[in-house]
Design an enzyme around this catalytic site. Structure first.
Site, short mmCIF file in Angstrom:
data_model
loop_
_atom_site.label_atom_id
_atom_site.label_comp_id
_atom_site.label_asym_id
_atom_site.label_seq_id
_atom_site.Cartn_x
_atom_site.Cartn_y
_atom_site.Cartn_z
N GLU A 28 1.68 -11.45 6.36
CA GLU A 28 0.60 -10.70 7.00
C GLU A 28 0.88 -10.68 8.50
OE1 GLU A 28 -1.78 -9.03 5.68
OE2 GLU A 28 -2.37 -9.89 3.76
N GLU A 55 -2.39 0.58 7.92
CA GLU A 55 -1.52 -0.52 7.49
C GLU A 55 -0.29 -0.01 6.74
OE1 GLU A 55 -1.39 -4.45 4.61
OE2 GLU A 55 -3.25 -3.31 4.77
N HIS A 93 2.88 -6.89 4.81
CA HIS A 93 1.49 -6.44 4.98
C HIS A 93 1.02 -6.68 6.42
CE1 HIS A 93 0.07 -5.71 0.78
NE2 HIS A 93 1.17 -6.39 0.51
N HIS A 123 0.83 -1.20 0.00
CA HIS A 123 0.00 0.00 0.00
C HIS A 123 0.87 1.26 0.00
CE1 HIS A 123 -3.31 -2.79 0.58
NE2 HIS A 123 -2.62 -3.34 1.57
#
Length: 448
Positions: free
Chosen positions: A144, A23, A78, A9
């Site tokens: 993650e 995030e 992430h 992102h």
């Protein structure tokens, strides 16, 4: 090994959100720590990042860049989100790959190392058809690192020490997977350019003003020689002798004939064994360079550099490393943890969790003063200097002199905090490198 490191992102794409966190910020912070740990500690590692700041970049741009560069490995960082109740860590390789593939073997290793240190529920190793896993030509892994919308996971994410541990887990996995060789321990040197030494501060301040009028950044440090206090004007600190020589030539070209270089030997990759990384000592970096460093990450950060220099000088504390500690504790003054900006608490004094955000101080200067006094309690057995009142509410709780070096703070300032001091010093090395780059930019823009 050529690593393409991809903080997910960024820019207009915040990614998942929850508990006051974005995030994109968590991803970037962990990735920057991974890069620093790899470059500083391992031989023959080249890292290219999809982004090293808060910018927007498409998935295609990322994979195209990695493919064109010829990366050996693609690592995408992430955080997760679901319904607020899901928790834990998981990682992904592409769904087309077998469990015996090279990519799967790398996943096995990195998963094992990350889950050793991340304090998260282990949700296992998974496969998916994510773009970055499908379109990258090289082995690729997407991790993650917890669920940002879960309060327990988010509390960990907001802790800079936890993010450092997670970064270290990724690095440990990469080192095993690619058989990376650690850099040999040894001695390094910092080269300080001294543009004059004076017995009065007024004369030193005149020299600083003169240098600044010629485009040369400088500041005053103090040193005692044979019982005499001297005011030295420092015009840079460099890890490379050539850079220091270049700065010396600039100073001399400005008409300062009494400039010289002094060296300080430091432990290379083992700073805890070196007096140069004791808590007590001189400050190398100017307030302006400290402020520039944090603003490169957080443009809205208030300017604290002058307080860390002047108050650190009054107590004989390394103000620039204390500043690095403050950036570590506050996430570059973004205050993504339990401490809030209005508390002016830059070192987490008394903060133990969401129900106890710790001490508050009236002004930023008072907050820095409390920080420096707390360091003084750990580093020295001498009485407090008289120049400032005692504002540290936990000063008397410290075993005086129990932590003379930054790594001695492990398990004391932060619990368990096994790598707490190392994390501070790692950030300080980044400050030195950033400052060297800034000073070189100034050099390139000066015409005589």
């Amino acid at each position: 090994m050529k690593l393409y490191l991809d903080p997910g992102h960024g820019g207009s794409d915040s990614g998942a959100t929850g508990n006051g966190l974005l995030e994109k910020d968590i991803n970037l912070d962990i990735a920057l720590r991974i890069r620093s740990l790899l470059i500083n500690n391992y031989e023959n590692v080249d890292v290219q990042m999809s982004r090293s700041s808060d910018l927007t970049k498409s998935l295609s741009q990322r994979t195209n860049e990695a493919n064109a560069w010829g990366a050996d490995y693609y690592l995408s960082i992430h955080c997760n989100a679901f319904n607020g109740s899901a928790r834990g860590y998981e990682d992904y390789i592409h769904s087309s790959l077998s469990d015996s593939s090279t990519t799967a073997i790398y996943q096995d290793i990195i998963h094992e190392e990350v889950t050793k240190v991340n304090q998260l529920r282990n949700r296992g190793q998974k496969k998916a058809n994510f773009h970055v896993l499908r379109e990258s030509y090289m082995p690729a892994l997407l991790t993650e690192n917890g669920f940002i919308d879960n309060p327990q996971d988010a509390a960990l994410m907001s802790d800079a020490a936890w993010r450092q541990d997670v970064a270290q887990g990724h690095v440990n996995g990469l080192a095993r997977a690619f058989n990376l060789q650690r850099k040999e321990d040894g001695t390094g040197t910092l080269y300080k350019v001294i543009a004059g030494s004076f017995q009065t501060r007024d004369n030193a301040e005149e020299r600083v003003a003169y240098l600044q009028s010629h485009g040369i950044e400088s500041f005053i440090i103090t040193i005692t020689i044979s019982g005499q206090l001297w005011y030295r004007v420092q015009a840079g600190a460099f890890s490379n002798r050539d850079n220091a020589e270049n700065r010396l030539q600039e100073v001399q070209a400005a008409g300062i004939t009494d400039a010289f270089i002094v060296t300080e030997t430091t432990a290379n990759h083992a700073p805890e064994n070196d007096a140069g990384y004791s808590i007590m000592g001189q400050t190398y970096l100017s307030p302006e360079l400290m402020n520039l460093f944090v603003k490169d990450v957080n443009n809205d950060a208030i300017e604290l550099g002058i307080h860390y220099l002047t108050i650190g000088e009054a107590y004989g504390i390394r103000g620039d490393i204390a500043f690095a500690q403050a950036m570590h504790e506050t996430d570059y003054l973004r205050f993504t943890g339990v401490v809030q900006p209005e508390q002016n608490n830059y070192c987490g004094l008394g903060a133990t969790g969401p129900d106890n955000p710790g001490a508050s101080f009236e002004t930023p200067e008072e907050g820095v003063l409390a920080h420096i006094q707390h360091l003084y309690a750990y580093a020295s057995t001498e009485p407090l200097p008289d120049e400032y009142p005692l504002v540290d509410p936990r000063f008397d709780l410290v075993t005086r002199g129990s932590a003379p070096a930054w790594t001695d703070l492990n398990g004391k300032w932060a619990v368990p905090g096994d790598n707490y001091g190392q994390s501070i010093l790692d950030l300080y090395v980044r400050m030195i490198d950033f400052s060297t780059q800034q000073l070189n930019n100034v050099k390139q823009n000066i015409s005589w």
